[in-house]
Design an enzyme around this catalytic site. Sequence first.
Site, PDB file in Angstrom:
ATOM      1  N   GLU A  89       7.165   1.909   5.248  1.00 33.62           N
ATOM      2  CA  GLU A  89       5.768   2.308   5.129  1.00 33.62           C
ATOM      3  C   GLU A  89       4.814   1.264   5.700  1.00 33.62           C
ATOM      4  O   GLU A  89       3.867   1.600   6.402  1.00 33.62           O
ATOM      5  CB  GLU A  89       5.403   2.508   3.648  1.00 33.62           C
TER       6      GLU A  89
ATOM      7  N   LYS B 164       9.311   1.428   0.967  1.00 34.13           N
ATOM      8  CA  LYS B 164       8.250   0.413   1.004  1.00 34.13           C
ATOM      9  C   LYS B 164       8.276  -0.344   2.326  1.00 34.13           C
ATOM     10  O   LYS B 164       7.234  -0.572   2.939  1.00 34.13           O
ATOM     11  CB  LYS B 164       8.414  -0.586  -0.147  1.00 34.13           C
TER      12      LYS B 164
ATOM     13  N   HIS C  18      30.860   5.908   4.256  1.00 34.35           N
ATOM     14  CA  HIS C  18      30.831   7.282   4.756  1.00 34.35           C
ATOM     15  C   HIS C  18      29.797   7.454   5.862  1.00 34.35           C
ATOM     16  O   HIS C  18      29.125   8.496   5.946  1.00 34.35           O
ATOM     17  CB  HIS C  18      30.565   8.254   3.609  1.00 34.35           C
TER      18      HIS C  18
ATOM     19  N   ASN D 189     -11.892  19.089   3.952  1.00 31.05           N
ATOM     20  CA  ASN D 189     -10.520  18.629   3.707  1.00 31.05           C
ATOM     21  C   ASN D 189      -9.641  19.856   3.526  1.00 31.05           C
ATOM     22  O   ASN D 189     -10.063  20.834   2.905  1.00 31.05           O
ATOM     23  CB  ASN D 189     -10.427  17.782   2.433  1.00 31.05           C
ATOM     24  N   GLY D 190      -8.417  19.800   4.021  1.00 28.77           N
ATOM     25  CA  GLY D 190      -7.498  20.918   3.859  1.00 28.77           C
ATOM     26  C   GLY D 190      -7.108  21.513   5.201  1.00 28.77           C
ATOM     27  O   GLY D 190      -7.338  20.921   6.264  1.00 28.77           O
TER      28      GLY D 190
ATOM     29  N   ARG E 107      -7.329   6.044   1.441  1.00 30.88           N
ATOM     30  CA  ARG E 107      -6.705   7.368   1.469  1.00 30.88           C
ATOM     31  C   ARG E 107      -6.030   7.668   2.799  1.00 30.88           C
ATOM     32  O   ARG E 107      -5.251   8.612   2.906  1.00 30.88           O
ATOM     33  CB  ARG E 107      -7.760   8.442   1.174  1.00 30.88           C
TER      34      ARG E 107
END
Length: 616
Positions: free
Chosen positions: A496, A493, A512, A100-101, A27
């Site tokens: 990351e 990807k 452009h 959490n939060g 996570r």
Amino acid sequence: MCGIVGYIGRDRAGSVMLEGLKRLEYRGYDSSGMVVSAGNGFEQIKRTGRVVNLEEALAERQLGGQLGISHTRWATHGDVTEANAHPHTSSDGKISLVHNGVIENYSGMKTFLQEKGYTFQSETDSEALCNLIAYHYQKEPRGSVKNAFLEAVRKSLRHVEGTYGIAVICSDYPDELIGARKGSPLIIGIGKGENLLASDVNAITHCTQNVVYLNDNEVVHLKNDDFSITTVSSKNVEAVIHKVDWDTSESELGSYSHFMEKEIFEQPNSLMNGMRGRFSDDGSTAVFGGLNLTPQELRQIDRILFLACGTAWHSCLVAEYLIERFARIPVEVEYASEFRYRNSPLDKNTLVIAISQSGETIDTLGALREAKRKGYRTLAINNSVGSTIARESDGGIYQHAGPEIGVASTKAFTSQIMICAMLALYLGRLRDLSYGDGVDIVKALKQVPEQVHAILKQNEKIEAIAKKYARYEDCLFLGRQLMFPIALEGALKLKEISYIHAEGYPAAEMKHGPIALICEECPSVFLATSGEIFQKSLANVQEVKARKGKVICIATAGCDLPEGLVDDIVIVPECHEIVQPILMSIPIQLFSYHVALARGCDVDKPRNLAKSVTVE
């Protein structure tokens, strides 16, 4: 993002929670810690870095209690330090909490508590809530019928502005564990002689398959053989127990080196699972059981709005192309984080579809709720049964991709595209798509798992190409039409997991501005498919080569590329246009994976990232 594991039962809480934290590593986090109830107080260990650091500390100092809470922190308020790591203990030593939060009004809360004599050891917003619970707890009358600990938690939460998923213990209640949620997921695990709390079901499946999904503004009071749920305002809630249908082996690495590698190679199966049982008997359309909208209602839809974040947003862009092409329904795609805070005018016959792998992405959930507040019908595409988004939408489609542990999404992304392709087919057949065209599309979709398997056989070739380009610090991904979202996904990807600066553009937009970046030190990945615009894509390749740019081309088998035009090429099978985005995604996943490995990066736990984004 952050992870919570709480335990009350007969086993050593430290050992159970440590296993749970390991299962939450994907996570994203930067520190971890745990506390157990011991006698009349707490025993606590916190460490920065990986969970293995906490495990080593536990080996030196065993925590013996049977009640505890633990946490992996992804920093929001304050640096990555042991002081800022969770759990936090109130300054009077009575309350310990993991959270959490984001507590938005923590600053005023902290000032109030300091005036009352409470002190703070961290920079976090979470410690303010911990001390607030302690403040209300010391004010609660003793000897009352009411549980002072539970009442203190409830009263404190009524003052909170923001989001939370919390687990709390009290030194005076060594046999009780309390949890609560608002905007941040929290799950109850129901065992035999033990109960658990977790922010993700994956953290507790080694102990139990029976879970209860807590809803917003609900509080759970746990003992080792019992639990009860109430609202923050003290109303009783009847619990609904769900059985998790995951095979726990799906969350294990097996013979693979990384979860990302495992999940890339699982895609033939995950794609097959997403299609299983979802085609009509005559093989001309898709069938979905959970939309909760009749064909007549769907025919009245004048516009579709897709909401998502990150990789899921790219799958929405693919859906836009496919639904407009095959169903002739206008489609808009919005970043959920933007939609929820602006007053976007929508047609009255708009269908809103939210896509989220976890079903807990906070911005997507917020956008979904905003759409529902305005009276729009909502559907969800997600990979987590029982998730908040799945529960709150009017209907939905479950991906059946299996648990995805790697932070960088692979099989969940292609599964989302598959579902969107099937949805385009279904909506098209409700309108103007012919029986023959429907049959052709169904045949094409059914061939995808085998075609993906064939592409995966090129793994060694793609690895060799990746090693050639691993040293570069910039990269462009370019594609036209359906390949533009895949170019965006390829760039995401690569950045990351390898930390290479990468950007995705429609190939024609290169002139452009982005063409200024083309040089020998900035390779380009072109996504080329046979068809009416292939020659235009070829012209874009030649423009890059004229400026000494290196070109990696991922092309379908029908593309006739001039000899020597590109530096490296990967061929994918010729296929129906509706499945091109799926097949073209596989090589970019393998390319990004092998580039990251060559650069020595941690592909499963890239820096600063989290799998499930549950804070704004």
